[in-house]
Design a protein around this motif. Sequence first.
Motif, PDB file in Angstrom:
ATOM      1  N   ARG A 127      -6.386   1.846  -7.291  1.00  0.00           N
ATOM      2  CA  ARG A 127      -6.337   3.100  -6.538  1.00  0.00           C
ATOM      3  C   ARG A 127      -7.725   3.481  -6.065  1.00  0.00           C
ATOM      4  NH1 ARG A 127      -2.040   7.513  -8.841  1.00  0.00           N
ATOM      5  NH2 ARG A 127      -0.255   6.108  -9.115  1.00  0.00           N
ATOM      6  N   ALA A 128      -7.785   4.042  -4.842  1.00  0.00           N
ATOM      7  CA  ALA A 128      -9.058   4.502  -4.295  1.00  0.00           C
ATOM      8  C   ALA A 128      -8.771   5.607  -3.285  1.00  0.00           C
ATOM      9  CB  ALA A 128      -9.815   3.356  -3.650  1.00  0.00           C
TER      10      ALA A 128
ATOM     11  N   ARG B  72      -6.391   4.801   6.313  1.00  0.00           N
ATOM     12  CA  ARG B  72      -6.979   3.472   6.461  1.00  0.00           C
ATOM     13  C   ARG B  72      -8.182   3.290   5.546  1.00  0.00           C
ATOM     14  NH1 ARG B  72      -7.536  -1.037   9.318  1.00  0.00           N
ATOM     15  NH2 ARG B  72      -9.618  -1.802   9.789  1.00  0.00           N
ATOM     16  N   ALA B  73      -9.043   4.319   5.483  1.00  0.00           N
ATOM     17  CA  ALA B  73     -10.220   4.217   4.617  1.00  0.00           C
ATOM     18  C   ALA B  73      -9.810   4.067   3.157  1.00  0.00           C
ATOM     19  CB  ALA B  73     -11.107   5.441   4.800  1.00  0.00           C
TER      20      ALA B  73
ATOM     21  N   TYR C 234       0.845  -1.199   0.000  1.00  0.00           N
ATOM     22  CA  TYR C 234       0.000   0.000   0.000  1.00  0.00           C
ATOM     23  C   TYR C 234       0.878   1.246   0.000  1.00  0.00           C
ATOM     24  CZ  TYR C 234      -3.801  -3.144   1.332  1.00  0.00           C
ATOM     25  OH  TYR C 234      -4.728  -4.162   1.364  1.00  0.00           O
ATOM     26  N   GLU C 235       0.470   2.246  -0.770  1.00  0.00           N
ATOM     27  CA  GLU C 235       1.213   3.505  -0.825  1.00  0.00           C
ATOM     28  C   GLU C 235       0.231   4.668  -0.974  1.00  0.00           C
ATOM     29  OE1 GLU C 235       4.492   5.923  -3.579  1.00  0.00           O
ATOM     30  OE2 GLU C 235       3.780   3.935  -4.177  1.00  0.00           O
ATOM     31  N   VAL C 236       0.410   5.683  -0.139  1.00  0.00           N
ATOM     32  CA  VAL C 236      -0.366   6.910  -0.292  1.00  0.00           C
ATOM     33  C   VAL C 236       0.211   7.692  -1.458  1.00  0.00           C
ATOM     34  CG1 VAL C 236      -1.089   9.079   0.769  1.00  0.00           C
ATOM     35  CG2 VAL C 236      -0.954   6.999   2.154  1.00  0.00           C
ATOM     36  N   VAL C 237      -0.562   7.850  -2.517  1.00  0.00           N
ATOM     37  CA  VAL C 237      -0.060   8.509  -3.718  1.00  0.00           C
ATOM     38  C   VAL C 237      -0.632   9.915  -3.900  1.00  0.00           C
ATOM     39  CG1 VAL C 237       0.405   6.345  -4.914  1.00  0.00           C
ATOM     40  CG2 VAL C 237      -1.864   7.393  -5.117  1.00  0.00           C
TER      41      VAL C 237
ATOM     42  N   VAL D 238      -4.913   6.141  -2.195  1.00  0.00           N
ATOM     43  CA  VAL D 238      -4.004   5.043  -1.881  1.00  0.00           C
ATOM     44  C   VAL D 238      -3.963   4.058  -3.043  1.00  0.00           C
ATOM     45  CG1 VAL D 238      -3.554   3.116  -0.322  1.00  0.00           C
ATOM     46  CG2 VAL D 238      -4.452   5.271   0.586  1.00  0.00           C
ATOM     47  N   ALA D 239      -2.765   3.602  -3.368  1.00  0.00           N
ATOM     48  CA  ALA D 239      -2.579   2.557  -4.377  1.00  0.00           C
ATOM     49  C   ALA D 239      -2.200   1.264  -3.667  1.00  0.00           C
ATOM     50  CB  ALA D 239      -1.483   2.946  -5.360  1.00  0.00           C
ATOM     51  N   VAL D 240      -2.763   0.152  -4.137  1.00  0.00           N
ATOM     52  CA  VAL D 240      -2.371  -1.158  -3.629  1.00  0.00           C
ATOM     53  C   VAL D 240      -1.851  -1.982  -4.792  1.00  0.00           C
ATOM     54  CG1 VAL D 240      -4.717  -2.122  -3.861  1.00  0.00           C
ATOM     55  CG2 VAL D 240      -3.061  -3.205  -2.334  1.00  0.00           C
TER      56      VAL D 240
END
Length: 235
Positions: A208-209, A215-216, A181-184, A197-199
Amino acid sequence: MKRRKTSPLSPEQTQALESAIGHSFSDRMLLTRALTHSSREGERSNERLEFLGDRVLNLVIAEALFHRFEREEEGGLATRLNALVRKETCAEVAKAVGIGPVLRLSPGEKETGGREKPAILGDACEALIAAVLLDAGFEAARAMVLGLWADYLDGVAKPPRDPKNALQEWTQGRGLGFPDYEVVGREGPDHAPVFTVAVRVRGYPEARASGPSRRAGEQAAAKLMLEAIEANGDA
């Protein structure tokens, strides 16, 4: 007779909201404060009420789950609790009772769609719970929560599936390690941030969502990845 304190809301707005939540305020300035967003400079916002209301909501729902699922272990109760008190659920309740149209926002927040933002709606919903508590006591707040959350409580006969846990179980079961997971991206003001966030899972395009917290965003991205895996016939 104790004089009822008034609020800037119109009588029609006040009556409609009070009818929807099942509580008539003695001190309607509490109602006003619960609906006042921090973007309105020079006014007392709902942030302190949101802090209190969040704790009341957690207690009421935890107690309801404890009695409803007498044989459930802590893990299952916690999963249900998290689903019922998360900001997105609070936002759905806020929409159902009509909080959005009566939110007191700054002009700028109105222009950017503040009345529809889950974080703002969810915070106002929790603030409203605290306002009822301060206006009429715990039993009144408890009754309101149980009434507004009745359908959600009925819908958790089985513990909701946690997308992050489900994705991790799937990847580890196939020797793919842990999802990455990475906050983009991060947008919005500090009081209403939006995290993108990308997973990533080996062998699959990233998903991405966005969400009102890291966390959300991770949960939403994991859900999208699981849907992609299922659509690919690999679930």
